[in-house]
Design a protein around this motif. Sequence first.
Motif, PDB file in Angstrom:
ATOM      1  N   ARG A 262       0.757  -1.153  -0.042  1.00 25.58           N
ATOM      2  CA  ARG A 262       0.039   0.091  -0.018  1.00 25.58           C
ATOM      3  C   ARG A 262       1.061   1.372   0.082  1.00 25.58           C
ATOM      4  NH1 ARG A 262      -3.295   2.275   5.082  1.00 25.58           N
ATOM      5  NH2 ARG A 262      -4.473   3.728   3.973  1.00 25.58           N
ATOM      6  N   GLY A 263       0.431   2.299  -1.019  1.00 26.96           N
ATOM      7  CA  GLY A 263       1.287   3.573  -1.000  1.00 26.96           C
ATOM      8  C   GLY A 263       2.469   3.556  -1.588  1.00 26.96           C
ATOM      9  N   ALA A 264       3.161   2.189  -2.367  1.00 31.25           N
ATOM     10  CA  ALA A 264       4.230   2.056  -2.963  1.00 31.25           C
ATOM     11  C   ALA A 264       4.292   2.849  -4.311  1.00 31.25           C
ATOM     12  CB  ALA A 264       4.760   0.587  -3.254  1.00 31.25           C
TER      13      ALA A 264
ATOM     14  N   SER B 267      -3.741  14.249  -5.736  1.00 24.27           N
ATOM     15  CA  SER B 267      -4.586  14.786  -4.629  1.00 24.27           C
ATOM     16  C   SER B 267      -5.477  13.795  -4.070  1.00 24.27           C
ATOM     17  CB  SER B 267      -5.105  16.118  -4.931  1.00 24.27           C
ATOM     18  OG  SER B 267      -4.241  17.146  -5.148  1.00 24.27           O
ATOM     19  N   ARG B 268      -5.995  13.100  -5.063  1.00 26.75           N
ATOM     20  CA  ARG B 268      -6.946  11.965  -4.638  1.00 26.75           C
ATOM     21  C   ARG B 268      -6.415  11.131  -3.966  1.00 26.75           C
ATOM     22  NH1 ARG B 268      -9.901   7.599  -8.439  1.00 26.75           N
ATOM     23  NH2 ARG B 268     -11.896   7.072  -6.944  1.00 26.75           N
ATOM     24  N   ALA B 269      -5.139  10.427  -4.481  1.00 20.43           N
ATOM     25  CA  ALA B 269      -4.567   9.297  -3.941  1.00 20.43           C
ATOM     26  C   ALA B 269      -3.793   9.704  -2.319  1.00 20.43           C
ATOM     27  CB  ALA B 269      -3.239   8.962  -4.816  1.00 20.43           C
TER      28      ALA B 269
ATOM     29  N   ASN C 209      -4.152   1.695  -4.840  1.00 14.76           N
ATOM     30  CA  ASN C 209      -2.660   1.660  -4.105  1.00 14.76           C
ATOM     31  C   ASN C 209      -2.787   2.372  -2.905  1.00 14.76           C
ATOM     32  OD1 ASN C 209       0.716   2.275  -4.058  1.00 14.76           O
ATOM     33  ND2 ASN C 209      -0.113   0.166  -3.703  1.00 14.76           N
ATOM     34  N   ALA C 210      -3.591   3.203  -2.845  1.00 14.88           N
ATOM     35  CA  ALA C 210      -3.451   4.265  -1.504  1.00 14.88           C
ATOM     36  C   ALA C 210      -4.270   3.674  -0.247  1.00 14.88           C
ATOM     37  CB  ALA C 210      -4.271   5.425  -2.259  1.00 14.88           C
ATOM     38  N   VAL C 211      -5.008   2.483  -0.800  1.00 14.38           N
ATOM     39  CA  VAL C 211      -5.948   1.919   0.245  1.00 14.38           C
ATOM     40  C   VAL C 211      -5.852   0.620   0.200  1.00 14.38           C
ATOM     41  CG1 VAL C 211      -7.607   3.653  -0.060  1.00 14.38           C
ATOM     42  CG2 VAL C 211      -8.074   1.623  -1.394  1.00 14.38           C
ATOM     43  N   SER C 212      -5.058  -0.071  -0.699  1.00  7.53           N
ATOM     44  CA  SER C 212      -4.900  -1.707  -0.830  1.00  7.53           C
ATOM     45  C   SER C 212      -3.650  -2.245  -1.280  1.00  7.53           C
ATOM     46  CB  SER C 212      -6.030  -2.113  -1.769  1.00  7.53           C
ATOM     47  OG  SER C 212      -5.965  -3.520  -1.868  1.00  7.53           O
ATOM     48  N   ARG C 213      -3.349  -3.277  -0.835  1.00  7.06           N
ATOM     49  CA  ARG C 213      -2.103  -4.064  -1.234  1.00  7.06           C
ATOM     50  C   ARG C 213      -2.546  -4.578  -2.860  1.00  7.06           C
ATOM     51  NH1 ARG C 213      -0.341  -8.923   1.265  1.00  7.06           N
ATOM     52  NH2 ARG C 213       1.984  -8.354   0.957  1.00  7.06           N
ATOM     53  N   GLY C 214      -1.577  -4.456  -3.677  1.00  6.14           N
ATOM     54  CA  GLY C 214      -1.725  -4.909  -5.133  1.00  6.14           C
ATOM     55  C   GLY C 214      -0.599  -6.255  -5.247  1.00  6.14           C
ATOM     56  N   TRP C 215      -0.480  -6.622  -6.608  1.00  7.35           N
ATOM     57  CA  TRP C 215       0.135  -7.842  -6.967  1.00  7.35           C
ATOM     58  C   TRP C 215       0.551  -7.555  -8.246  1.00  7.35           C
ATOM     59  CZ3 TRP C 215       1.804 -11.766  -4.161  1.00  7.35           C
ATOM     60  CH2 TRP C 215       2.498 -12.895  -4.746  1.00  7.35           C
ATOM     61  N   PHE C 216       1.913  -7.709  -8.579  1.00  7.00           N
ATOM     62  CA  PHE C 216       2.478  -7.639  -9.729  1.00  7.00           C
ATOM     63  C   PHE C 216       2.943  -8.954 -10.288  1.00  7.00           C
ATOM     64  CE2 PHE C 216       6.187  -7.139 -13.006  1.00  7.00           C
ATOM     65  CZ  PHE C 216       5.486  -6.266 -14.034  1.00  7.00           C
TER      66      PHE C 216
ATOM     67  N   ALA D 125      -5.039   8.111   1.097  1.00  3.69           N
ATOM     68  CA  ALA D 125      -4.052   7.698   2.219  1.00  3.69           C
ATOM     69  C   ALA D 125      -4.266   8.235   3.450  1.00  3.69           C
ATOM     70  CB  ALA D 125      -2.538   7.927   1.666  1.00  3.69           C
ATOM     71  N   ALA D 126      -4.515   9.487   3.718  1.00  2.00           N
ATOM     72  CA  ALA D 126      -4.406  10.194   5.007  1.00  2.00           C
ATOM     73  C   ALA D 126      -5.648   9.871   5.351  1.00  2.00           C
ATOM     74  CB  ALA D 126      -4.448  11.764   4.501  1.00  2.00           C
ATOM     75  N   SER D 127      -6.739   9.298   4.817  1.00  2.00           N
ATOM     76  CA  SER D 127      -8.094   9.022   5.539  1.00  2.00           C
ATOM     77  C   SER D 127      -7.686   7.859   6.301  1.00  2.00           C
ATOM     78  CB  SER D 127      -8.919   8.675   4.483  1.00  2.00           C
ATOM     79  OG  SER D 127      -8.781   7.465   3.845  1.00  2.00           O
ATOM     80  N   THR D 128      -6.781   6.980   6.054  1.00  2.62           N
ATOM     81  CA  THR D 128      -6.327   5.745   6.862  1.00  2.62           C
ATOM     82  C   THR D 128      -7.110   4.730   6.921  1.00  2.62           C
ATOM     83  OG1 THR D 128      -7.488   6.315   9.109  1.00  2.62           O
ATOM     84  CG2 THR D 128      -5.343   7.159   8.874  1.00  2.62           C
ATOM     85  N   TRP D 129      -8.446   4.907   5.723  1.00  2.00           N
ATOM     86  CA  TRP D 129      -9.017   3.805   5.415  1.00  2.00           C
ATOM     87  C   TRP D 129      -8.188   2.637   4.493  1.00  2.00           C
ATOM     88  CZ3 TRP D 129     -11.245   2.231   0.381  1.00  2.00           C
ATOM     89  CH2 TRP D 129     -12.138   0.992   0.412  1.00  2.00           C
ATOM     90  N   THR D 130      -8.266   1.704   5.272  1.00  2.00           N
ATOM     91  CA  THR D 130      -7.648   0.427   4.341  1.00  2.00           C
ATOM     92  C   THR D 130      -8.530  -0.890   3.939  1.00  2.00           C
ATOM     93  OG1 THR D 130      -5.707   0.824   5.690  1.00  2.00           O
ATOM     94  CG2 THR D 130      -5.793  -1.252   4.640  1.00  2.00           C
ATOM     95  N   TYR D 131      -8.484  -1.033   2.817  1.00  2.00           N
ATOM     96  CA  TYR D 131      -9.433  -2.171   2.081  1.00  2.00           C
ATOM     97  C   TYR D 131      -8.960  -3.530   2.747  1.00  2.00           C
ATOM     98  CZ  TYR D 131     -11.852  -5.146  -1.067  1.00  2.00           C
ATOM     99  OH  TYR D 131     -12.633  -6.271  -1.507  1.00  2.00           O
TER     100      TYR D 131
END
Length: 258
Positions: free
Chosen positions: A147-149, A240-242, A197-204, A246-252
């Motif tokens: 998240r956030g990467a 700005s949206r991302a 990516n701001a709220v969730s882990r992804g996969w590559f 991220a600042a909202s601290t909501w994590t999916y």
Amino acid sequence: MRAAVRRHVIIVTAVHGPSARFLPEAYTSLCEQELPDGWTWRWVVQEDGTGDAVAPYIPDDARVTFRQGRPGGPGVARTIALAHADGPYVKVLDADDRLTPGALARDLAALEGGPGIGWTTSGVLDLLPDGSTAGFPGDPEAGPIERGALLDSWRTNDFRAPVHPASLCVRRDLLLALGGWMALPASEDTGLLLALNAVSRGWFTAEAGLLYRKWSGQVTGHASHVDPAERAARMAVAESRARALAASTWTYAPNQPA
């Protein structure tokens, strides 16, 4: 004995007149996919506009849904197509692109198997007009994208994400929670990727999952796409949206399995 319930991966495609001629190749790449037992795909093709140019290229297949609507760009077309997406996962496939063999199965493996994975991307090959392919330099290592990467990497690399948004496969509930694609004239898919990516882990997945066609009529080739003032505005809104998410601290936190 009752038949097993089949689960669907929903393929969402935005199309307009000039790109319609490539739809048969996209469809062939879908038909070549081999999915795990109990899974199938459904293809929702949404025309960005109305008219007679696209319909002749829509295959006669019960797995395919075709709709039209007033024009608003590919992000609007994809988002409104979600009204017909009834599966747990949504896969993007642009009208002029093709999936590689095994792409959907690899997406499913990541989403079903990776802890807390909300979305996936994969390696992409440019499909050039002469039929040859070319890779992208600088792909990340295969595996989870924390998240956030993506955001800082995107900003320091001239607003180019290290993974390709056209290869996205995402959990439908997460996609809806973020409102679908951004309401931008372009870069709507990159904006969505950064928000995810701001709220969730992804996969590559390193293996190429998409052939990304390069041709004279593609939207990203138009001069307006690189207009400096508009591009700066698009990037500012996406960033700005991302950062706000991220600042909202909501994590999916997805349920496993889907």
